[in-house]
Design a protein around this motif. Structure first.
Motif, PDB file in Angstrom:
ATOM      1  N   MET A  66     -13.012  64.412 134.381  1.00 22.09           N
ATOM      2  CA  MET A  66     -11.678  64.026 134.233  1.00 22.09           C
ATOM      3  C   MET A  66     -11.691  62.512 133.731  1.00 22.09           C
ATOM      4  SD  MET A  66      -8.711  63.326 136.906  1.00 22.09           S
ATOM      5  CE  MET A  66      -7.397  62.504 136.475  1.00 22.09           C
ATOM      6  N   MET A  67     -11.140  62.239 132.397  1.00 18.73           N
ATOM      7  CA  MET A  67     -11.118  60.783 131.836  1.00 18.73           C
ATOM      8  C   MET A  67      -9.949  59.987 132.722  1.00 18.73           C
ATOM      9  SD  MET A  67     -10.379  59.438 127.739  1.00 18.73           S
ATOM     10  CE  MET A  67      -8.801  59.860 128.082  1.00 18.73           C
ATOM     11  N   VAL A  68     -10.156  58.909 133.412  1.00 17.80           N
ATOM     12  CA  VAL A  68      -9.101  57.826 133.731  1.00 17.80           C
ATOM     13  C   VAL A  68      -9.376  56.776 133.115  1.00 17.80           C
ATOM     14  CG1 VAL A  68      -8.579  56.823 136.170  1.00 17.80           C
ATOM     15  CG2 VAL A  68      -9.664  59.016 136.310  1.00 17.80           C
ATOM     16  N   LEU A  69      -7.945  56.252 132.820  1.00 17.13           N
ATOM     17  CA  LEU A  69      -7.868  54.814 132.240  1.00 17.13           C
ATOM     18  C   LEU A  69      -7.468  53.735 132.882  1.00 17.13           C
ATOM     19  CD1 LEU A  69      -5.648  56.644 129.446  1.00 17.13           C
ATOM     20  CD2 LEU A  69      -7.964  55.827 129.056  1.00 17.13           C
ATOM     21  N   ALA A  70      -8.037  52.616 132.440  1.00 20.67           N
ATOM     22  CA  ALA A  70      -7.556  51.251 133.155  1.00 20.67           C
ATOM     23  C   ALA A  70      -7.302  50.188 131.915  1.00 20.67           C
ATOM     24  CB  ALA A  70      -8.553  51.014 134.046  1.00 20.67           C
ATOM     25  N   SER A  71      -6.238  49.636 132.102  1.00 18.61           N
ATOM     26  CA  SER A  71      -6.332  48.477 130.952  1.00 18.61           C
ATOM     27  C   SER A  71      -5.598  47.282 131.802  1.00 18.61           C
ATOM     28  CB  SER A  71      -5.614  49.204 129.853  1.00 18.61           C
ATOM     29  OG  SER A  71      -4.369  49.522 130.106  1.00 18.61           O
ATOM     30  N   LEU A  72      -5.676  46.137 131.159  1.00 17.01           N
ATOM     31  CA  LEU A  72      -5.181  44.897 131.559  1.00 17.01           C
ATOM     32  C   LEU A  72      -4.685  44.156 130.434  1.00 17.01           C
ATOM     33  CD1 LEU A  72      -7.033  43.821 134.505  1.00 17.01           C
ATOM     34  CD2 LEU A  72      -4.846  44.837 134.893  1.00 17.01           C
ATOM     35  N   PRO A  73      -3.761  44.777 129.450  1.00 18.07           N
ATOM     36  CA  PRO A  73      -3.704  44.096 127.908  1.00 18.07           C
ATOM     37  C   PRO A  73      -2.721  42.946 128.084  1.00 18.07           C
ATOM     38  CG  PRO A  73      -2.097  45.995 128.582  1.00 18.07           C
ATOM     39  CD  PRO A  73      -2.822  45.698 129.777  1.00 18.07           C
ATOM     40  N   MET A  74      -1.966  42.620 128.841  1.00 23.31           N
ATOM     41  CA  MET A  74      -0.726  41.552 128.792  1.00 23.31           C
ATOM     42  C   MET A  74      -1.133  40.130 128.587  1.00 23.31           C
ATOM     43  SD  MET A  74       1.296  43.787 128.104  1.00 23.31           S
ATOM     44  CE  MET A  74       2.735  42.953 128.111  1.00 23.31           C
ATOM     45  N   TYR A  75      -2.120  39.903 129.331  1.00 20.88           N
ATOM     46  CA  TYR A  75      -2.787  38.512 129.064  1.00 20.88           C
ATOM     47  C   TYR A  75      -4.138  38.467 128.888  1.00 20.88           C
ATOM     48  CZ  TYR A  75       1.604  37.429 131.579  1.00 20.88           C
ATOM     49  OH  TYR A  75       2.921  37.156 131.978  1.00 20.88           O
ATOM     50  N   ASP A  76      -4.749  39.229 127.974  1.00 23.81           N
ATOM     51  CA  ASP A  76      -5.994  39.515 127.647  1.00 23.81           C
ATOM     52  C   ASP A  76      -6.555  38.861 126.613  1.00 23.81           C
ATOM     53  OD1 ASP A  76      -8.699  40.647 128.067  1.00 23.81           O
ATOM     54  OD2 ASP A  76      -8.240  42.436 126.723  1.00 23.81           O
ATOM     55  N   LEU A  77      -6.422  37.438 126.789  1.00 26.75           N
ATOM     56  CA  LEU A  77      -6.742  36.505 125.561  1.00 26.75           C
ATOM     57  C   LEU A  77      -8.303  36.536 125.283  1.00 26.75           C
ATOM     58  CD1 LEU A  77      -4.375  33.495 126.541  1.00 26.75           C
ATOM     59  CD2 LEU A  77      -3.731  35.286 124.731  1.00 26.75           C
ATOM     60  N   GLU A  78      -8.699  36.139 124.315  1.00 27.85           N
ATOM     61  CA  GLU A  78     -10.137  36.378 123.715  1.00 27.85           C
ATOM     62  C   GLU A  78     -10.690  35.293 124.599  1.00 27.85           C
ATOM     63  OE1 GLU A  78     -13.369  37.730 122.343  1.00 27.85           O
ATOM     64  OE2 GLU A  78     -11.351  38.428 121.456  1.00 27.85           O
ATOM     65  N   PRO A  79     -10.201  34.179 124.778  1.00 25.58           N
ATOM     66  CA  PRO A  79     -11.343  33.086 125.944  1.00 25.58           C
ATOM     67  C   PRO A  79     -11.318  33.366 127.174  1.00 25.58           C
ATOM     68  CG  PRO A  79      -9.581  31.921 124.269  1.00 25.58           C
ATOM     69  CD  PRO A  79      -9.287  33.346 124.196  1.00 25.58           C
ATOM     70  N   LEU A  80     -10.488  34.472 127.483  1.00 25.18           N
ATOM     71  CA  LEU A  80     -10.366  34.867 129.125  1.00 25.18           C
ATOM     72  C   LEU A  80     -10.830  36.263 129.388  1.00 25.18           C
ATOM     73  CD1 LEU A  80      -6.894  33.523 130.023  1.00 25.18           C
ATOM     74  CD2 LEU A  80      -9.341  32.728 130.983  1.00 25.18           C
TER      75      LEU A  80
END
Length: 268
Positions: free
Chosen positions: A1-15
């Motif tokens: 089963m593929m499970v997804l996780a993401s934290l896209p909203m403040y994913d600035l390159e330097p961070l």
């Protein structure tokens, strides 16, 4: 089963390294609470696909999609509290920004000028700006032109370079860019702030059961108080979480209703 996780909203390159470290800590906290198939790493593919997926374990979304386009498809887990001056508890606001050299002194001076928006699905860059301008609009219009930048960073660049005259950027994004990407914020100044609303929520798929939701919340709260993560949380300006009912985000829908009642249904 593929499970997804993401934290896209403040994913600035330097961070990116801090965001990845935060996810590793969350993933471990989730596994310790019995959750299975927790992804090793974040998925940085299309965030809208993640928010639509029944396989979503964790993501962060804007409050406007939560109660609008993705209503019923996402389940609220927790609302972050950020260490940013314009944040109040788990509330945040948008900064309305103009060029540093602009002669604009108050909101009404923006009449007939050019606005940059990151996208019409954004609370901070669109919905909050619309509600702020609505009382000043005449016959459904206020600005001379509205340009779509695609991102807060893009909106800032448009204003700084003179392509646009004003934009709205959420205060957390602005603080993170000011610290890690100062060139992105140097050419602008704050003209006004919008009303506050609950900050960008951490969510899971609506199909997740109560036991899974409780484990996710416990993991979030544990990571938020783990002293070993002090530096990671400091870099992300994250102070902790509030557990709010979904109804708390009705305040975002109220922005829409207020603009509609003023006869200003879209930024124009």
């Amino acid at each position: 089963m593929m499970v997804l996780a993401s934290l896209p909203m403040y994913d600035l390159e330097p961070l990116r390294d801090a965001t990845d470290a935060w996810w590793r800590a969350l993933a471990q906290a989730f596994r310790e609470r019995g959750l299975e198939n927790v992804p090793v790493r974040l998925d940085r593919a299309d965030r809208h696909d993640h928010w639509s997926s029944r396989d979503l374990l964790l993501s962060q979304t804007c409050g406007w999609p939560l109660v609008n386009a993705f209503a019923g498809r996402l389940r609220l887990l927790a609302t972050p509290r950020y260490d940013v001056p314009c944040c109040q508890g788990s509330d945040y606001c948008s900064l309305i920004l103009v060029r540093h050299t602009s002669r604009v002194a108050e909101l009404d001076d923006l009449r007939g000028l050019r606005a940059a928006i990151n996208g019409a699905d954004s609370h901070s860059g669109y919905n909050a700006l619309r509600a702020t301008i609505a009382p000043l609009a005449s016959a459904g219009t206020f600005f001379g032109d509205v340009l779509v930048s695609g991102s807060h960073q893009g909106s800032l660049a448009m204003v700084a370079q003179g392509t646009a005259d004003v934009c709205a950027v959420d205060c957390v994004s602005f603080a993170l860019m000011q610290e890690t990407m100062p060139d992105a914020t140097e050419g602008v100044r704050v003209l006004a702030t919008t009303r506050c609303a609950p900050a960008l929520p951490y969510v899971t798929a609506a199909q997740r059961g109560d036991d899974e939701v409780e484990a996710l919340r416990e993991g979030l709260l544990a990571a938020a108080s783990d002293p070993r993560l002090d530096d990671v949380r400091r870099r992300l300006r994250l102070k902790g979480f509030a557990i709010l009912p979904l109804e708390a985000y009705d305040r975002i829908s109220a922005f829409v209703a207020m603009a509609r009642d003023c006869g200003y249904p879209e930024v124009a």
